[in-house]
Design an enzyme around this catalytic site. Sequence first.
Site, mmCIF file in Angstrom:
data_model
loop_
_atom_site.group_PDB
_atom_site.id
_atom_site.type_symbol
_atom_site.label_atom_id
_atom_site.label_comp_id
_atom_site.label_asym_id
_atom_site.label_seq_id
_atom_site.Cartn_x
_atom_site.Cartn_y
_atom_site.Cartn_z
ATOM 1 N N LYS A 197 0.844 -1.211 0.000
ATOM 2 C CA LYS A 197 0.000 0.000 0.000
ATOM 3 C C LYS A 197 0.877 1.258 0.000
ATOM 4 C CE LYS A 197 -3.584 2.744 0.594
ATOM 5 N NZ LYS A 197 -4.619 3.007 -0.393
ATOM 6 N N LYS A 255 -0.364 11.607 5.651
ATOM 7 C CA LYS A 255 -0.095 10.489 6.574
ATOM 8 C C LYS A 255 0.588 9.341 5.825
ATOM 9 C CE LYS A 255 -3.250 7.561 6.775
ATOM 10 N NZ LYS A 255 -3.879 6.270 6.620
HETATM 11 P P1 NAD Z 1 -12.716 8.152 8.083
HETATM 12 O O1 NAD Z 1 -12.085 9.174 8.950
HETATM 13 O O2 NAD Z 1 -13.874 8.537 7.222
HETATM 14 O O3 NAD Z 1 -13.210 6.890 8.980
HETATM 15 C C1 NAD Z 1 -12.601 6.455 10.148
HETATM 16 C C2 NAD Z 1 -13.695 6.138 11.168
HETATM 17 O O4 NAD Z 1 -13.075 5.589 12.340
HETATM 18 C C3 NAD Z 1 -14.481 7.381 11.610
HETATM 19 O O5 NAD Z 1 -15.862 7.112 11.438
HETATM 20 C C4 NAD Z 1 -14.106 7.556 13.087
HETATM 21 O O6 NAD Z 1 -15.174 8.031 13.884
HETATM 22 C C5 NAD Z 1 -13.739 6.138 13.486
HETATM 23 N N1 NAD Z 1 -12.802 6.060 14.605
HETATM 24 C C6 NAD Z 1 -11.656 6.761 14.794
HETATM 25 N N2 NAD Z 1 -11.041 6.369 15.927
HETATM 26 C C7 NAD Z 1 -11.816 5.399 16.462
HETATM 27 C C8 NAD Z 1 -11.709 4.589 17.620
HETATM 28 N N3 NAD Z 1 -10.684 4.722 18.455
HETATM 29 N N4 NAD Z 1 -12.685 3.688 17.858
HETATM 30 C C9 NAD Z 1 -13.726 3.566 17.016
HETATM 31 N N5 NAD Z 1 -13.889 4.284 15.896
HETATM 32 C C10 NAD Z 1 -12.947 5.193 15.631
HETATM 33 O O7 NAD Z 1 -11.544 7.534 7.205
HETATM 34 P P2 NAD Z 1 -11.664 6.659 5.850
HETATM 35 O O8 NAD Z 1 -11.564 7.565 4.679
HETATM 36 O O9 NAD Z 1 -12.808 5.697 5.970
HETATM 37 O O10 NAD Z 1 -10.261 5.879 5.916
HETATM 38 C C11 NAD Z 1 -10.029 4.773 6.749
HETATM 39 C C12 NAD Z 1 -8.694 4.161 6.379
HETATM 40 O O11 NAD Z 1 -8.744 3.721 5.015
HETATM 41 C C13 NAD Z 1 -7.515 5.130 6.487
HETATM 42 O O12 NAD Z 1 -6.392 4.452 6.986
HETATM 43 C C14 NAD Z 1 -7.313 5.579 5.040
HETATM 44 O O13 NAD Z 1 -5.945 5.967 4.795
HETATM 45 C C15 NAD Z 1 -7.678 4.319 4.290
HETATM 46 N N6 NAD Z 1 -8.133 4.542 2.910
HETATM 47 C C16 NAD Z 1 -9.012 5.542 2.616
HETATM 48 C C17 NAD Z 1 -9.422 5.727 1.291
HETATM 49 C C18 NAD Z 1 -10.376 6.848 0.899
HETATM 50 O O14 NAD Z 1 -10.517 7.101 -0.300
HETATM 51 N N7 NAD Z 1 -11.032 7.513 1.826
HETATM 52 C C19 NAD Z 1 -8.949 4.883 0.284
HETATM 53 C C20 NAD Z 1 -8.075 3.842 0.619
HETATM 54 C C21 NAD Z 1 -7.682 3.685 1.945
#
Ligand code: NAD
Length: 297
Positions: free
Chosen positions: A171, A239
């Site tokens: 990744k 990040k």
């Molecule tokens: P996001 O911020 O929308 O979702 C994260 C969720 O986790 C939030 O709803 C938050 O409330 C929850 N959260 C945070 N800390 C917590 C805890 N301690 N306990 C319980 N819940 C908790 O982020 P996202 O865009 O869904 O991304 C998630 C992961 O996927 C990241 O690592 C990101 O780099 C990766 N990612 C994102 C994308 C994208 O296009 N958004 C694509 C590929 C990978």
Amino acid sequence: MTTIGFIGLGIMGGPMARNLLGAGFDVVGYNRSPAAVERLAGEGGRAAKSVEDAVSGADVVITMLPDFPQVEEVVFGAGGVLESARPGTLYVDMSTIRPQTSRRIAEEGAERGLRILDAPVSGGEKGAIDGVLSIMVGGSAEDFAAAGPVFEPLGKTVVHVGPAGAGQTVKAANQLVVGGTYALVAEAIVLLEASGVDAGLGLDVLAGGLAGSRILELKRKTMLAREFAPGFRIDLHHKDMGIVLDAAREADVALPVGGLVAQLIAAARAQGYGSLDHSALLKVAEGVSGTTAGEGE
Ligand code: NAD
């Protein structure tokens, strides 16, 4: 019926949990902010009040959290995955985090009789909604095979790339290439526009030749229109470039272009574009030359 404890119901985790429900799994969801949990419950899932509540009755646990501090809290914290999961539980972390945290989870999880995979994804929110993510998986071949039915409704390209942490390393390589490609497409747009050439036609030709890429295919029109709604936020890519450079240091290699790309993304963030899509690297490229959209035409 297989019960899945799903923690982290954000942009990616929300639709992924929904697709697992749609495939017939019993999904128990937990999220730090409760609105996402209520949404999942409204769609036929079950609401958990804590990590422990989501994990203790689960056969499979999935986390989809922002970064390693949240993953460490959920995994190693009081009532967390290591403490609350039953021996034999398959735990799949699908967040993008540094490989060393994934390896630590694999080691400590194995001591408690858990089966651990790191399985970060690529494909964005649309890929999550459509269930067509690319999933790069680190861990043992047995555990990868066992996770097959769980990955099925989430992804189209699902590849076992090596032992614990290998998914995260792949990744990181993905984010290096994506960030670098955006930076160069942005510079190409600045060059074309400042030279008075029709950038739309120029990029159409590039997209069909050796310079072609998924980014040119999917994003050239929105970049030219300066539409930067996320998508994938600059903050998250910042990040991820930290993970790339960390991994390079650990592997004892230099990534000079990667270092420059990391600085360009840091500049985008410092200029207040952290919540915009990573294609907003175009704003940094314009800033460097002092140009704005369409100048020179
Ligand atoms: P996001 O911020 O929308 O979702 C994260 C969720 O986790 C939030 O709803 C938050 O409330 C929850 N959260 C945070 N800390 C917590 C805890 N301690 N306990 C319980 N819940 C908790 O982020 P996202 O865009 O869904 O991304 C998630 C992961 O996927 C990241 O690592 C990101 O780099 C990766 N990612 C994102 C994308 C994208 O296009 N958004 C694509 C590929 C990978």
